[in-house]
Write a protein that holds these residues in place. Sequence first.
Motif, PDB file in Angstrom:
ATOM      1  N   GLN A   1       0.832  -1.194   0.000  1.00 26.55           N
ATOM      2  CA  GLN A   1       0.000   0.000   0.000  1.00 26.55           C
ATOM      3  C   GLN A   1       0.871   1.249   0.000  1.00 26.55           C
ATOM      4  O   GLN A   1       0.508   2.282   0.543  1.00 26.55           O
ATOM      5  CB  GLN A   1      -0.956  -0.010   1.193  1.00 26.55           C
TER       6      GLN A   1
ATOM      7  N   MET B   1       1.336   2.371  -5.499  1.00 25.80           N
ATOM      8  CA  MET B   1       0.096   1.624  -5.746  1.00 25.80           C
ATOM      9  C   MET B   1      -1.065   2.553  -6.122  1.00 25.80           C
ATOM     10  O   MET B   1      -2.146   2.095  -6.470  1.00 25.80           O
ATOM     11  CB  MET B   1      -0.263   0.771  -4.527  1.00 25.80           C
ATOM     12  N   ARG B   2      -0.836   3.873  -6.101  1.00 26.10           N
ATOM     13  CA  ARG B   2      -1.853   4.846  -6.544  1.00 26.10           C
ATOM     14  C   ARG B   2      -1.897   4.983  -8.056  1.00 26.10           C
ATOM     15  O   ARG B   2      -2.845   5.554  -8.602  1.00 26.10           O
ATOM     16  CB  ARG B   2      -1.574   6.218  -5.942  1.00 26.10           C
TER      17      ARG B   2
ATOM     18  N   SER C   1      -3.700  -0.471  -6.489  1.00 23.88           N
ATOM     19  CA  SER C   1      -4.283  -0.860  -5.206  1.00 23.88           C
ATOM     20  C   SER C   1      -5.696  -1.420  -5.390  1.00 23.88           C
ATOM     21  O   SER C   1      -6.029  -2.483  -4.856  1.00 23.88           O
ATOM     22  CB  SER C   1      -4.320   0.346  -4.256  1.00 23.88           C
TER      23      SER C   1
ATOM     24  N   TRP D   1      -7.286  -5.305  -4.434  1.00 22.72           N
ATOM     25  CA  TRP D   1      -8.453  -5.593  -3.585  1.00 22.72           C
ATOM     26  C   TRP D   1      -9.542  -6.303  -4.382  1.00 22.72           C
ATOM     27  O   TRP D   1     -10.207  -7.209  -3.871  1.00 22.72           O
ATOM     28  CB  TRP D   1      -8.982  -4.317  -2.932  1.00 22.72           C
TER      29      TRP D   1
ATOM     30  N   GLY E   1      -1.384  -4.918   5.542  1.00 18.75           N
ATOM     31  CA  GLY E   1      -1.162  -3.771   4.672  1.00 18.75           C
ATOM     32  C   GLY E   1       0.247  -3.247   4.887  1.00 18.75           C
ATOM     33  O   GLY E   1       0.674  -3.068   6.040  1.00 18.75           O
TER      34      GLY E   1
ATOM     35  N   ASN F   1       3.184  -0.339   3.968  1.00 19.33           N
ATOM     36  CA  ASN F   1       3.794   0.860   3.396  1.00 19.33           C
ATOM     37  C   ASN F   1       4.961   1.231   4.303  1.00 19.33           C
ATOM     38  O   ASN F   1       5.784   0.359   4.574  1.00 19.33           O
ATOM     39  CB  ASN F   1       2.784   1.998   3.148  1.00 19.33           C
TER      40      ASN F   1
ATOM     41  N   ALA G   1      -8.979   2.309   0.499  1.00 22.74           N
ATOM     42  CA  ALA G   1      -7.549   2.174   0.762  1.00 22.74           C
ATOM     43  C   ALA G   1      -6.823   3.428   0.289  1.00 22.74           C
ATOM     44  O   ALA G   1      -7.139   3.972  -0.764  1.00 22.74           O
ATOM     45  CB  ALA G   1      -6.991   0.939   0.064  1.00 22.74           C
TER      46      ALA G   1
ATOM     47  N   PRO H   1      -3.172   4.260  -0.454  1.00 24.03           N
ATOM     48  CA  PRO H   1      -1.749   3.975  -0.592  1.00 24.03           C
ATOM     49  C   PRO H   1      -0.929   5.246  -0.399  1.00 24.03           C
ATOM     50  O   PRO H   1      -1.296   6.315  -0.890  1.00 24.03           O
ATOM     51  CB  PRO H   1      -1.625   3.468  -2.025  1.00 24.03           C
TER      52      PRO H   1
END
Length: 128
Positions: free
Chosen positions: A8, A12-13, A24, A28, A55, A57, A84, A86
């Motif tokens: 995350q 991942m965005r 992300s 999911w 999760g 990061n 979520a 990220p």
Amino acid sequence: HTVIVVDQSGSMRKDDVADGITRSDAVWLVLALDLVGKQLTKGEASASDVISVVGMNETSNLLFDRCPTDWVLYNNLLQFLRSAKPQSTGNYAPAFEIAENLLMSNTCGKCSLALVFLSDGAPSDQVP
């Protein structure tokens, strides 16, 4: 017991997955639809098949702890689809520590154990 570590971190965005969804969101969605949903519709999962999700990061958090593979888990995974957030870096070591503790807490010698690590990049943490 299946333990899944989900990256995350900020990368991942990126919305470079099919149909412009973020990496992300894709994770999911796949976890809910393909891992949990397909097993349930095929009758291949039972309440004794448990899943934990970590999760990852800059820090790591236990998001789901030994949840039965059921429709409640399916819906909870889908809730992360748009909620979520990220951010930051992806430090692997804390996530692996949580995953190891979860797997080592197993007290049934007959139970199958699995570790799934979902990430789009290299670790950010510095390890010797």
